[in-house]
Design a protein around this motif. Structure first.
Motif, PDB file in Angstrom:
ATOM      1  N   VAL A 156      35.619  50.296 -28.617  1.00 50.66           N
ATOM      2  CA  VAL A 156      35.142  49.533 -30.344  1.00 50.66           C
ATOM      3  C   VAL A 156      35.364  48.224 -29.827  1.00 50.66           C
ATOM      4  N   LYS A 157      34.980  47.737 -30.214  1.00 49.67           N
ATOM      5  CA  LYS A 157      35.854  45.913 -30.344  1.00 49.67           C
ATOM      6  C   LYS A 157      34.677  45.422 -31.742  1.00 49.67           C
ATOM      7  N   GLU A 158      35.959  44.012 -32.245  1.00 47.48           N
ATOM      8  CA  GLU A 158      35.901  43.264 -32.861  1.00 47.48           C
ATOM      9  C   GLU A 158      35.227  42.377 -33.014  1.00 47.48           C
ATOM     10  N   PHE A 159      34.539  41.595 -32.968  1.00 47.19           N
ATOM     11  CA  PHE A 159      34.215  40.193 -33.534  1.00 47.19           C
ATOM     12  C   PHE A 159      34.386  39.095 -34.119  1.00 47.19           C
ATOM     13  N   PRO A 160      34.645  37.802 -33.396  1.00 48.66           N
ATOM     14  CA  PRO A 160      34.595  36.796 -34.646  1.00 48.66           C
ATOM     15  C   PRO A 160      33.604  36.674 -35.552  1.00 48.66           C
ATOM     16  N   SER A 161      33.199  36.231 -37.222  1.00 50.11           N
ATOM     17  CA  SER A 161      32.365  35.825 -36.880  1.00 50.11           C
ATOM     18  C   SER A 161      31.887  34.720 -38.101  1.00 50.11           C
ATOM     19  N   GLU A 162      31.319  34.195 -37.830  1.00 49.17           N
ATOM     20  CA  GLU A 162      30.751  32.731 -38.524  1.00 49.17           C
ATOM     21  C   GLU A 162      31.254  32.910 -39.852  1.00 49.17           C
ATOM     22  N   ASN A 163      30.574  33.702 -40.643  1.00 52.65           N
ATOM     23  CA  ASN A 163      30.895  33.585 -42.036  1.00 52.65           C
ATOM     24  C   ASN A 163      31.793  34.239 -42.288  1.00 52.65           C
ATOM     25  N   GLU A 164      33.398  34.373 -42.988  1.00 48.94           N
ATOM     26  CA  GLU A 164      34.901  35.105 -43.329  1.00 48.94           C
ATOM     27  C   GLU A 164      34.642  36.465 -43.938  1.00 48.94           C
ATOM     28  N   ASP A 165      33.249  36.524 -44.545  1.00 47.53           N
ATOM     29  CA  ASP A 165      33.058  37.879 -45.467  1.00 47.53           C
ATOM     30  C   ASP A 165      32.558  38.719 -44.414  1.00 47.53           C
ATOM     31  N   GLU A 166      32.762  38.595 -43.756  1.00 45.25           N
ATOM     32  CA  GLU A 166      31.733  39.421 -42.678  1.00 45.25           C
ATOM     33  C   GLU A 166      32.464  39.880 -41.615  1.00 45.25           C
ATOM     34  N   VAL A 167      32.396  41.244 -40.993  1.00 42.71           N
ATOM     35  CA  VAL A 167      33.402  41.754 -40.079  1.00 42.71           C
ATOM     36  C   VAL A 167      31.701  42.541 -39.001  1.00 42.71           C
ATOM     37  N   LEU A 168      32.294  41.626 -37.634  1.00 42.81           N
ATOM     38  CA  LEU A 168      31.412  42.339 -36.565  1.00 42.81           C
ATOM     39  C   LEU A 168      32.383  43.008 -35.761  1.00 42.81           C
ATOM     40  N   LEU A 169      31.310  43.988 -35.644  1.00 45.11           N
ATOM     41  CA  LEU A 169      31.672  45.666 -35.094  1.00 45.11           C
ATOM     42  C   LEU A 169      30.918  45.831 -32.920  1.00 45.11           C
ATOM     43  N   GLU A 170      31.379  46.208 -32.646  1.00 43.34           N
ATOM     44  CA  GLU A 170      30.329  46.476 -31.401  1.00 43.34           C
ATOM     45  C   GLU A 170      30.833  47.496 -30.740  1.00 43.34           C
ATOM     46  N   VAL A 171      29.958  48.632 -30.535  1.00 45.25           N
ATOM     47  CA  VAL A 171      30.153  49.744 -29.848  1.00 45.25           C
ATOM     48  C   VAL A 171      29.336  49.972 -28.941  1.00 45.25           C
ATOM     49  N   ASN A 181      36.727  44.705 -48.921  1.00 42.72           N
ATOM     50  CA  ASN A 181      35.307  43.379 -49.824  1.00 42.72           C
ATOM     51  C   ASN A 181      34.039  42.936 -49.037  1.00 42.72           C
ATOM     52  N   LYS A 182      34.235  43.096 -47.301  1.00 43.17           N
ATOM     53  CA  LYS A 182      33.409  42.590 -46.430  1.00 43.17           C
ATOM     54  C   LYS A 182      32.395  43.189 -45.513  1.00 43.17           C
ATOM     55  N   LYS A 183      31.265  41.971 -45.837  1.00 43.15           N
ATOM     56  CA  LYS A 183      29.862  43.291 -44.519  1.00 43.15           C
ATOM     57  C   LYS A 183      30.557  43.384 -43.322  1.00 43.15           C
ATOM     58  N   VAL A 184      30.447  44.760 -43.402  1.00 42.77           N
ATOM     59  CA  VAL A 184      30.070  44.710 -41.714  1.00 42.77           C
ATOM     60  C   VAL A 184      28.783  45.207 -41.164  1.00 42.77           C
ATOM     61  N   LYS A 185      28.983  44.853 -40.076  1.00 45.43           N
ATOM     62  CA  LYS A 185      27.958  44.641 -38.552  1.00 45.43           C
ATOM     63  C   LYS A 185      28.235  45.674 -37.134  1.00 45.43           C
ATOM     64  N   ILE A 186      28.045  46.628 -37.286  1.00 42.59           N
ATOM     65  CA  ILE A 186      28.445  47.415 -36.038  1.00 42.59           C
ATOM     66  C   ILE A 186      26.364  46.945 -35.469  1.00 42.59           C
ATOM     67  N   ASN A 187      26.937  46.678 -33.911  1.00 39.25           N
ATOM     68  CA  ASN A 187      26.008  46.194 -33.263  1.00 39.25           C
ATOM     69  C   ASN A 187      26.142  48.204 -31.768  1.00 39.25           C
ATOM     70  N   ILE A 188      25.021  48.531 -31.866  1.00 38.17           N
ATOM     71  CA  ILE A 188      25.394  49.638 -30.836  1.00 38.17           C
ATOM     72  C   ILE A 188      25.245  48.849 -29.294  1.00 38.17           C
ATOM     73  N   ASP A 189      25.439  49.451 -28.414  1.00 41.52           N
ATOM     74  CA  ASP A 189      24.796  49.114 -26.895  1.00 41.52           C
ATOM     75  C   ASP A 189      25.730  50.313 -25.875  1.00 41.52           C
ATOM     76  N   SER A 190      24.585  50.201 -24.741  1.00 43.87           N
ATOM     77  CA  SER A 190      25.910  51.027 -23.927  1.00 43.87           C
ATOM     78  C   SER A 190      25.718  50.396 -22.450  1.00 43.87           C
ATOM     79  N   ILE A 191      26.539  51.091 -21.731  1.00 47.83           N
ATOM     80  CA  ILE A 191      27.021  50.814 -20.789  1.00 47.83           C
ATOM     81  C   ILE A 191      26.256  51.589 -19.568  1.00 47.83           C
TER      82      ILE A 191
END
Length: 82
Positions: free
Chosen positions: A23-38, A72-82
């Motif tokens: 699980v990794k966190e990536f920077p977002s264009e919007n500072e009120d948003e968190v991008l997580l990649e699983v 109080n940030k919006k969270v986006k979670i993307n799922i991908d396979s290896i």
């Protein structure tokens, strides 16, 4: 518990192949948003997504609720396979 660790703990409880989970966190264009990649194995994909996406939507709801309690940030979670 931060959002990254919370997401990782939930995903680890769902999968069989725990060694591949990342699980990794990536920077977002919007500072009120968190991008997580699983990243998970291909064989665990149906287990994590669930029928009609119900399992992953539940994971997103839990992580989003935790975010509202702390940052109080919006969270986006993307799922991908290896």
């Amino acid at each position: 518990m931060d959002l990254l660790n919370l997401t990782q703990e939930i995903i680890l409880s769902l999968v069989k192949d725990k060694d591949i989970v990342a699980v990794k966190e990536f920077p977002s264009e919007n500072e009120d948003e968190v991008l997580l990649e699983v990243l998970i194995s291909e064989s665990d994909m149906p287990r994590v997504i669930g029928k009609s996406g119900k399992v992953i939507n539940s994971v997103r709801t839990i992580v989003q609720a935790s975010s509202y309690l702390k940052d109080n940030k919006k969270v986006k979670i993307n799922i991908d396979s290896i």
